[in-house]
Design an enzyme around this catalytic site. Sequence first.
Site, PDB file in Angstrom:
ATOM      1  N   GLY A  12       0.775  -1.234   0.000  1.00 49.18           N
ATOM      2  CA  GLY A  12       0.000   0.000   0.000  1.00 49.18           C
ATOM      3  C   GLY A  12       0.803   1.279   0.000  1.00 49.18           C
ATOM      4  O   GLY A  12       0.304   2.319   0.446  1.00 49.18           O
ATOM      5  N   SER A  13       2.028   1.249  -0.561  1.00 49.32           N
ATOM      6  CA  SER A  13       2.791   2.510  -0.548  1.00 49.32           C
ATOM      7  C   SER A  13       2.204   3.521  -1.524  1.00 49.32           C
ATOM      8  O   SER A  13       2.195   4.731  -1.238  1.00 49.32           O
ATOM      9  CB  SER A  13       4.277   2.266  -0.828  1.00 49.32           C
ATOM     10  OG  SER A  13       4.499   1.913  -2.170  1.00 49.32           O
ATOM     11  N   ARG A  65     -17.525 -16.325  -9.901  1.00 52.66           N
ATOM     12  CA  ARG A  65     -16.588 -15.250 -10.024  1.00 52.66           C
ATOM     13  C   ARG A  65     -17.228 -13.866 -10.072  1.00 52.66           C
ATOM     14  O   ARG A  65     -16.782 -12.927  -9.408  1.00 52.66           O
ATOM     15  CB  ARG A  65     -15.753 -15.475 -11.286  1.00 52.66           C
ATOM     16  CG  ARG A  65     -14.704 -14.436 -11.358  1.00 52.66           C
ATOM     17  CD  ARG A  65     -13.776 -14.358 -12.414  1.00 52.66           C
ATOM     18  NE  ARG A  65     -13.242 -13.032 -12.150  1.00 52.66           N
ATOM     19  CZ  ARG A  65     -12.026 -12.675 -12.306  1.00 52.66           C
ATOM     20  NH1 ARG A  65     -11.173 -13.503 -12.773  1.00 52.66           N
ATOM     21  NH2 ARG A  65     -11.651 -11.468 -12.002  1.00 52.66           N
ATOM     22  N   MET A  90      -3.531  -7.001  -7.244  1.00 50.50           N
ATOM     23  CA  MET A  90      -2.902  -8.025  -8.073  1.00 50.50           C
ATOM     24  C   MET A  90      -3.889  -9.093  -8.549  1.00 50.50           C
ATOM     25  O   MET A  90      -3.611 -10.283  -8.519  1.00 50.50           O
ATOM     26  CB  MET A  90      -1.728  -8.669  -7.307  1.00 50.50           C
ATOM     27  CG  MET A  90      -0.684  -7.652  -6.872  1.00 50.50           C
ATOM     28  SD  MET A  90      -0.043  -6.602  -8.216  1.00 50.50           S
ATOM     29  CE  MET A  90       1.273  -7.651  -8.826  1.00 50.50           C
ATOM     30  N   ARG A  91      -5.054  -8.631  -8.985  1.00 53.99           N
ATOM     31  CA  ARG A  91      -6.021  -9.546  -9.579  1.00 53.99           C
ATOM     32  C   ARG A  91      -6.530  -8.936 -10.865  1.00 53.99           C
ATOM     33  O   ARG A  91      -6.731  -7.731 -10.938  1.00 53.99           O
ATOM     34  CB  ARG A  91      -7.221  -9.717  -8.646  1.00 53.99           C
ATOM     35  CG  ARG A  91      -7.200 -10.940  -7.806  1.00 53.99           C
ATOM     36  CD  ARG A  91      -8.550 -11.119  -7.169  1.00 53.99           C
ATOM     37  NE  ARG A  91      -9.550 -11.456  -8.167  1.00 53.99           N
ATOM     38  CZ  ARG A  91      -9.739 -12.667  -8.648  1.00 53.99           C
ATOM     39  NH1 ARG A  91      -9.014 -13.663  -8.223  1.00 53.99           N
ATOM     40  NH2 ARG A  91     -10.657 -12.894  -9.552  1.00 53.99           N
ATOM     41  N   ILE A  92      -6.788  -9.802 -11.840  1.00 50.37           N
ATOM     42  CA  ILE A  92      -7.382  -9.314 -13.076  1.00 50.37           C
ATOM     43  C   ILE A  92      -8.879  -9.172 -12.839  1.00 50.37           C
ATOM     44  O   ILE A  92      -9.514 -10.077 -12.288  1.00 50.37           O
ATOM     45  CB  ILE A  92      -7.050 -10.272 -14.233  1.00 50.37           C
ATOM     46  CG1 ILE A  92      -5.533 -10.216 -14.484  1.00 50.37           C
ATOM     47  CG2 ILE A  92      -7.830  -9.905 -15.484  1.00 50.37           C
ATOM     48  CD1 ILE A  92      -5.031 -11.215 -15.478  1.00 50.37           C
ATOM     49  N   LEU A  93      -9.437  -8.036 -13.216  1.00 47.37           N
ATOM     50  CA  LEU A  93     -10.859  -7.753 -12.958  1.00 47.37           C
ATOM     51  C   LEU A  93     -11.686  -8.165 -14.167  1.00 47.37           C
ATOM     52  O   LEU A  93     -11.259  -7.989 -15.313  1.00 47.37           O
ATOM     53  CB  LEU A  93     -11.020  -6.254 -12.689  1.00 47.37           C
ATOM     54  CG  LEU A  93     -10.341  -5.819 -11.384  1.00 47.37           C
ATOM     55  CD1 LEU A  93     -10.071  -4.314 -11.382  1.00 47.37           C
ATOM     56  CD2 LEU A  93     -11.188  -6.219 -10.182  1.00 47.37           C
ATOM     57  N   ASN A 107      -5.009   2.827 -12.935  1.00 49.93           N
ATOM     58  CA  ASN A 107      -4.061   1.863 -12.364  1.00 49.93           C
ATOM     59  C   ASN A 107      -2.655   2.424 -12.479  1.00 49.93           C
ATOM     60  O   ASN A 107      -2.354   3.162 -13.423  1.00 49.93           O
ATOM     61  CB  ASN A 107      -4.157   0.541 -13.150  1.00 49.93           C
ATOM     62  CG  ASN A 107      -3.186  -0.518 -12.654  1.00 49.93           C
ATOM     63  OD1 ASN A 107      -3.072  -0.756 -11.450  1.00 49.93           O
ATOM     64  ND2 ASN A 107      -2.480  -1.164 -13.569  1.00 49.93           N
ATOM     65  N   HIS A 109       1.194   1.175 -13.013  1.00 46.03           N
ATOM     66  CA  HIS A 109       1.910  -0.015 -13.490  1.00 46.03           C
ATOM     67  C   HIS A 109       3.410   0.296 -13.554  1.00 46.03           C
ATOM     68  O   HIS A 109       3.801   1.346 -14.070  1.00 46.03           O
ATOM     69  CB  HIS A 109       1.395  -0.420 -14.884  1.00 46.03           C
ATOM     70  CG  HIS A 109       2.051  -1.664 -15.387  1.00 46.03           C
ATOM     71  ND1 HIS A 109       1.709  -2.916 -14.930  1.00 46.03           N
ATOM     72  CD2 HIS A 109       3.054  -1.838 -16.272  1.00 46.03           C
ATOM     73  CE1 HIS A 109       2.480  -3.815 -15.529  1.00 46.03           C
ATOM     74  NE2 HIS A 109       3.301  -3.185 -16.347  1.00 46.03           N
ATOM     75  N   SER A 136       3.807   3.979 -15.258  1.00 44.11           N
ATOM     76  CA  SER A 136       2.708   4.589 -16.004  1.00 44.11           C
ATOM     77  C   SER A 136       1.445   4.562 -15.157  1.00 44.11           C
ATOM     78  O   SER A 136       1.173   3.567 -14.479  1.00 44.11           O
ATOM     79  CB  SER A 136       2.412   3.783 -17.282  1.00 44.11           C
ATOM     80  OG  SER A 136       3.575   3.550 -18.045  1.00 44.11           O
ATOM     81  N   ASP A 145      -3.430  -4.025 -18.779  1.00 42.53           N
ATOM     82  CA  ASP A 145      -2.421  -2.952 -18.878  1.00 42.53           C
ATOM     83  C   ASP A 145      -2.434  -2.271 -20.261  1.00 42.53           C
ATOM     84  O   ASP A 145      -1.395  -1.829 -20.752  1.00 42.53           O
ATOM     85  CB  ASP A 145      -1.012  -3.485 -18.552  1.00 42.53           C
ATOM     86  CG  ASP A 145      -0.928  -4.052 -17.144  1.00 42.53           C
ATOM     87  OD1 ASP A 145      -1.617  -3.520 -16.252  1.00 42.53           O
ATOM     88  OD2 ASP A 145      -0.184  -5.015 -16.939  1.00 42.53           O
TER      89      ASP A 145
END
Length: 197
Positions: A12-13, A65, A90-93, A107, A109, A136, A145
Amino acid sequence: KAKVAILISGRGSNMSALIEAAKAPDYPAEIVGVLSNKAAAPGLDIAASHGIATASLAQSKFPIREMFEDTMTQILESWGTDIVCLAGFMRILDESFVDHWLGRMINIHPSLLPTYKGLHTHERALADGATEHGCSVHFVTPGLDEGPVILQAKVPVLAGDTAATLSARVLVEEHRIYPEALRMLANGMARIPATLH
Ligand code: GAR
């Protein structure tokens, strides 16, 4: 002010950088909640220590899901969320979640997109002998991404760099550009192209 929810999975930085930026009286966004897909994410305690609402949702508890993403949207809407910031989430939505928040979800990246989409970006830049690297902030669209970039920052790759030294150099820039990109979205300076709607 735009109401912002942050999705995290860990440290969480970047979330902390957004929370700090939003403390400025003239910042156009406020952080209304932090949601993690990992109950043990250290960022949850940091958010709570700032008096911010937190929630965690384990995907394993949702055998179907879409119910995971639907529950996330319910929680986000209960906070009055206008904008979603993914910060080390770190999950694909799934596509329905992305469509629901299209143009309102961004996001961070750790690469100069479109190079190095996906994971292990620092290791791949080093393996390629890249001379520059960076980060980015981009709109989230259904392709991983792939959404339009709002801001990028470059750093040099230095002789003797390891993934640890390089990622630390990139992270300094992440903490600088993420609050700036959120400011641009919140005050209407950054917009997703109409063709993507
Ligand atoms: C950050 O470097 C972020 O760019 C990266 O994970 C880290 C999270 O750190 N995100 C991704 O790799 C997304 N695929 P943080 O929890 O300290 O912000």
